[in-house]
Design a protein around this motif. Structure first.
Motif, PDB file in Angstrom:
ATOM      1  N   GLU A 245       0.921  -1.072  -0.142  1.00 25.11           N
ATOM      2  CA  GLU A 245      -0.061  -0.116   0.086  1.00 25.11           C
ATOM      3  C   GLU A 245       0.796   1.299   0.055  1.00 25.11           C
ATOM      4  O   GLU A 245       0.322   2.169  -0.708  1.00 25.11           O
TER       5      GLU A 245
ATOM      6  N   GLN B  65       2.185   1.665  -3.411  1.00 31.37           N
ATOM      7  CA  GLN B  65       1.290   2.476  -4.258  1.00 31.37           C
ATOM      8  C   GLN B  65       0.882   3.851  -3.912  1.00 31.37           C
ATOM      9  O   GLN B  65       0.759   4.655  -4.945  1.00 31.37           O
ATOM     10  N   GLN B  66       0.850   4.380  -2.776  1.00 33.43           N
ATOM     11  CA  GLN B  66       0.967   5.666  -2.502  1.00 33.43           C
ATOM     12  C   GLN B  66       2.243   6.525  -2.940  1.00 33.43           C
ATOM     13  O   GLN B  66       2.066   7.833  -3.503  1.00 33.43           O
TER      14      GLN B  66
ATOM     15  N   ALA C 118       3.676   5.649  -5.542  1.00 30.99           N
ATOM     16  CA  ALA C 118       3.699   5.714  -7.181  1.00 30.99           C
ATOM     17  C   ALA C 118       2.681   6.764  -7.322  1.00 30.99           C
ATOM     18  O   ALA C 118       2.659   7.609  -8.336  1.00 30.99           O
ATOM     19  N   ALA C 119       1.634   7.035  -6.543  1.00 33.20           N
ATOM     20  CA  ALA C 119       0.887   8.179  -6.976  1.00 33.20           C
ATOM     21  C   ALA C 119       1.466   9.336  -6.618  1.00 33.20           C
ATOM     22  O   ALA C 119       1.066  10.495  -7.673  1.00 33.20           O
TER      23      ALA C 119
ATOM     24  N   GLU D 252       5.486   3.381 -10.397  1.00 30.08           N
ATOM     25  CA  GLU D 252       4.068   2.430 -10.899  1.00 30.08           C
ATOM     26  C   GLU D 252       4.393   1.095 -10.958  1.00 30.08           C
ATOM     27  O   GLU D 252       3.799   0.129 -10.446  1.00 30.08           O
TER      28      GLU D 252
ATOM     29  N   ALA E 206       5.115  -0.586  -7.538  1.00 35.04           N
ATOM     30  CA  ALA E 206       3.920  -0.652  -6.894  1.00 35.04           C
ATOM     31  C   ALA E 206       3.285  -1.930  -7.343  1.00 35.04           C
ATOM     32  O   ALA E 206       2.488  -2.633  -6.545  1.00 35.04           O
ATOM     33  N   ILE E 207       3.175  -2.102  -8.602  1.00 37.68           N
ATOM     34  CA  ILE E 207       2.410  -3.272  -9.137  1.00 37.68           C
ATOM     35  C   ILE E 207       3.165  -4.680  -8.738  1.00 37.68           C
ATOM     36  O   ILE E 207       2.731  -5.537  -8.283  1.00 37.68           O
TER      37      ILE E 207
ATOM     38  N   ARG F 286       2.288  -5.219  -5.130  1.00 39.69           N
ATOM     39  CA  ARG F 286       0.829  -5.617  -4.969  1.00 39.69           C
ATOM     40  C   ARG F 286       0.809  -7.035  -5.244  1.00 39.69           C
ATOM     41  O   ARG F 286       0.266  -7.896  -4.717  1.00 39.69           O
TER      42      ARG F 286
END
Length: 174
Positions: free
Chosen positions: A21, A24-25, A27-28, A70, A73-74, A77
């Motif tokens: 998580e 992912q943050q 990457a955002a 990104e 993060a992929i 996950r």
């Protein structure tokens, strides 16, 4: 990177999910930085003066960082999902989760059982002829589903049943 940390992680699946998580943050945030830079410093149209080297370099670095974040993060996950599914299929505890029973378990992967079957009373012939140490302390959470005897009376009954079953097996063999 987070993906490298996950690759060697021997931690629990909740920590892995939290790390994924966070990736992912990140990457955002990197995507936001690249988008903001493109909005504040748009590429010049043909016929306009060329942008300076610093702006071009920063635009390129943020775009690369955004893409790398990104991808990381992929990867995180996917690895987290893999760990969660492996943890779910591995041997789970038969001890009921007290928070699940209250409808309040917040763990992604809980080490305790969320299976209602684990709360079903265990027949005496399937119990072990040993007293439950947690029951003796008043701390057994499994109740009638516990595989151990709860008290001397139940232990005596289990011992009698086991003895009878052994006798029946001897009689059948002869």
């Amino acid at each position: 990177s987070a993906a490298a940390c996950l690759h060697g992680a021997e931690s629990d699946a909740n920590q892995v999910a939290a790390l994924a998580e966070a990736a992912q943050q990140a990457a955002a945030r990197a995507t936001w930085a690249a988008t903001s830079l493109a909005t504040c410093f748009p590429e010049p149209l043909p016929g306009q003066p060329r942008e300076d080297e610093w702006t071009r370099s920063v635009r390129q670095v943020t775009a690369q960082a955004s893409e790398a974040a990104e991808q990381a993060a992929i990867s995180c996950r996917m690895q987290a999902n893999d760990m969660v599914s492996r943890a779910a299929t591995s041997s789970k505890s038969k001890v009921p989760c007290k928070w699940f029973l209250l409808g309040q378990c917040r763990k992604t992967v809980c080490e305790f059982s969320h299976d209602i079957q684990d709360l079903q009373p265990r027949p005496l012939h399937k119990k072990r002829a040993e007293e439950c140490v947690y029951f003796q302390k008043g701390q057994c959470t499994r109740g009638t589903a516990c595989p151990f005897a709860h008290g001397p009376e139940e232990l005596a009954e289990i011992t009698r049943i086991v003895s009878d079953l052994k006798g029946e097996k001897r009689f059948v063999r002869r």
